[in-house]
Enzyme design. Structure first.
Site: not given
Ligand code: FAS
Ligand code: PHB
Length: 399
Positions: A78, A209, A301, A305, A393
């Site tokens: 995009h 958005y 989100p 980022k 962005y």
């Molecule tokens: P993560 O949380 O991805 O990974 C942590 C890992 O550690 C997991 O696999 C977990 O199982 C493991 N863990 C936890 N406790 C543990 C323990 N005690 N022992 C061993 N392992 C353990 N970001 C965006 O940019 N755009 C989005 O649209 C977006 N949507 C999101 C939606 C949701 C529901 C959530 C919760 C987050 C969202 N995010 C989004 C943010 C997300 O993408 C995070 O920034 C990203 O997963 C960060 O990655 P990690 O730091 O690796 O953490």
């Molecule tokens: C997504 O595609 O999940 C998405 C895209 C843009 C955002 C957040 C989530 O700012």
């Protein structure tokens, strides 16, 4: 007396999310061994629906590491986004404003799948399903991580030189930094997102958005057959209160446009509500423990980022660890937190800016609500303002 089985590696990584997996790949390329301890199963982490947008430099990094093949085939590139308010659309040509940079829409769980399979194929060690992870001797030069391979398994010990806390916001690593050594900064927003995945064709060529009087909405995508959409909701709301017809009704109203655009519906096969916060933990390190990703910071989100910040942290950490092994230098490790926090706070600012500008916050005064609309009006009529949004962005340059 039962002896605890002990194994050794150079870097113990807790968590197989984007932070942990990218770190393991980066270290491997530097000839540095690591072991990832992951709480959930491989199927669970590869099935968790989360982020969707990769910054240009992350895409370039994945391609440079030979990990971008499927992303380049299946991802969506995009060069702009659309802001919609007062039922009118405003295209922001980010590529034109940033010298050609774009974002790639490629779901986080697809990135996880690619990174796990590639790491296992090149002999990487990822222990899934571990429990009872605890940290020991972080202040010394021989830290240890104890764990069990399952709830009923005997305790084991992973001896290492460094521990990377990549265990997300709810993991134990941040708590291993003494409270007196930590300063935490947080905003909890009075709204969250209801996200859906729907089996439908794209309704628009780029992300939309929308700031609507009924609330924020976001139209994103996953593939030509699957679309990702979000609605601003009360974070305490129950998804059971949102049958499909109510979700579509709200999406149609919040995304409505005078020019006659229409939203194509489809079967909804995933839906959920997530709360939103901004959070930063300072410091991100303690002795031989280094936090990365959501373990240290959370962004709403809206700015897309979260995942990208996690990768930035571990790129800095991998370079610092590599310098230590190559030359014994400690300055990269000692400066890790400060280096990461400069980028983190800029991403926190941008994510807060996008969130407050685009959402309807009942706690805002009428004055503040008009200021947010004025911000949008100024933004879409100012090349300087659009350039500022675009460069954040697509991703600020990595130092
Ligand atoms: P993560 O949380 O991805 O990974 C942590 C890992 O550690 C997991 O696999 C977990 O199982 C493991 N863990 C936890 N406790 C543990 C323990 N005690 N022992 C061993 N392992 C353990 N970001 C965006 O940019 N755009 C989005 O649209 C977006 N949507 C999101 C939606 C949701 C529901 C959530 C919760 C987050 C969202 N995010 C989004 C943010 C997300 O993408 C995070 O920034 C990203 O997963 C960060 O990655 P990690 O730091 O690796 O953490
Ligand atoms: C997504 O595609 O999940 C998405 C895209 C843009 C955002 C957040 C989530 O700012």
């Amino acid at each position: 007396m039962q002896t605890t089985k002990a194994t050794r590696t150079q870097v113990a990584i807790v968590g197989a999310g984007p932070a942990g997996l990218f770190l393991s790949h980066l270290l491997h390329r530097q000839g540095i061994e690591s072991v990832i301890l992951e709480h959930r199963t491989r199927e669970e982490i590869e099935g968790t629906i989360r982020a969707g947008v990769l910054e240009q430099w992350v895409v370039d990094l994945m391609n440079g590491m030979g990990l971008g093949g499927r992303m380049m085939r299946e991802g969506h590139f995009h060069s702009g986004i659309t802001l919609r308010f007062d039922r009118r659309s405003h295209h922001i040509d980010m590529a034109e404003l940033t010298g050609g940079k774009r974002v790639t829409v490629y779901a986080q769980h697809e990135v996880i799948r690619d990174l796990v399979s590639a790491r296992l194929e090149d002999g990487g060690s990822i222990l899934f399903g571990v429990s009872d992870v605890q940290f020991h001797d972080l202040d010394g030069k021989a830290p240890r991580v104890s764990f069990r391979r399952g709830p009923d398994a005997p305790p084991e010990e992973l001896r290492c030189d460094f521990v990377a806390g990549c265990d997300g916001f709810h993991g134990p690593a941040r708590q291993a930094i003494p409270a007196a050594a930590r300063a935490e900064y947080q905003i909890v927003y009075p709204f969250g997102w209801l996200g859906i995945l729907t089996a439908a064709p794209p309704s628009h060529p780029e992300l939309i958005y929308a700031n609507h009087e009924r609330g924020f909405a976001l139209l994103s995508t996953r593939s030509p057959e699957v679309q990702r959409l979000y609605l601003q909701v009360d974070p305490r709301d129950d998804i059971a209160n949102w049958p499909d017809d109510r979700i579509w009704s709200e999406l149609h109203r919040r995304l409505e446009e005078d020019a006659g655009w229409s939203l194509t519906e489809g079967a909804i096969f995933q839906k959920g509500i997530i709360a939103m916060r901004s959070f930063v933990c300072e410091t991100m390190q303690h002795g031989r423990l280094f936090l990365a990703g959501d373990a240290a910071h959370i962004v709403p989100p809206t700015g897309a980022k979260g995942l990208n910040l996690a990768v930035a942290d571990v790129l800095v950490l991998s370079r610092a660890i590599d310098a230590y092994y190559k030359s014994g230098g400690m300055e990269g490790l000692e400066g890790y937190s400060a280096t990461c926090l400069r980028r983190i706070w800029k991403a926190e600012r941008f994510s807060w800016y996008m969130t407050t500008m685009l959402h309807r916050n009942e706690q805002d005064s009428p004055f503040e609500q008009r200021v947010h609309l004025a911000e949008l009006d100024y933004l879409v009529h100012s090349r300087a303002a659009m350039t500022a949004l675009a460069e954040n962005y697509v991703g600020l340059p990595m130092e």
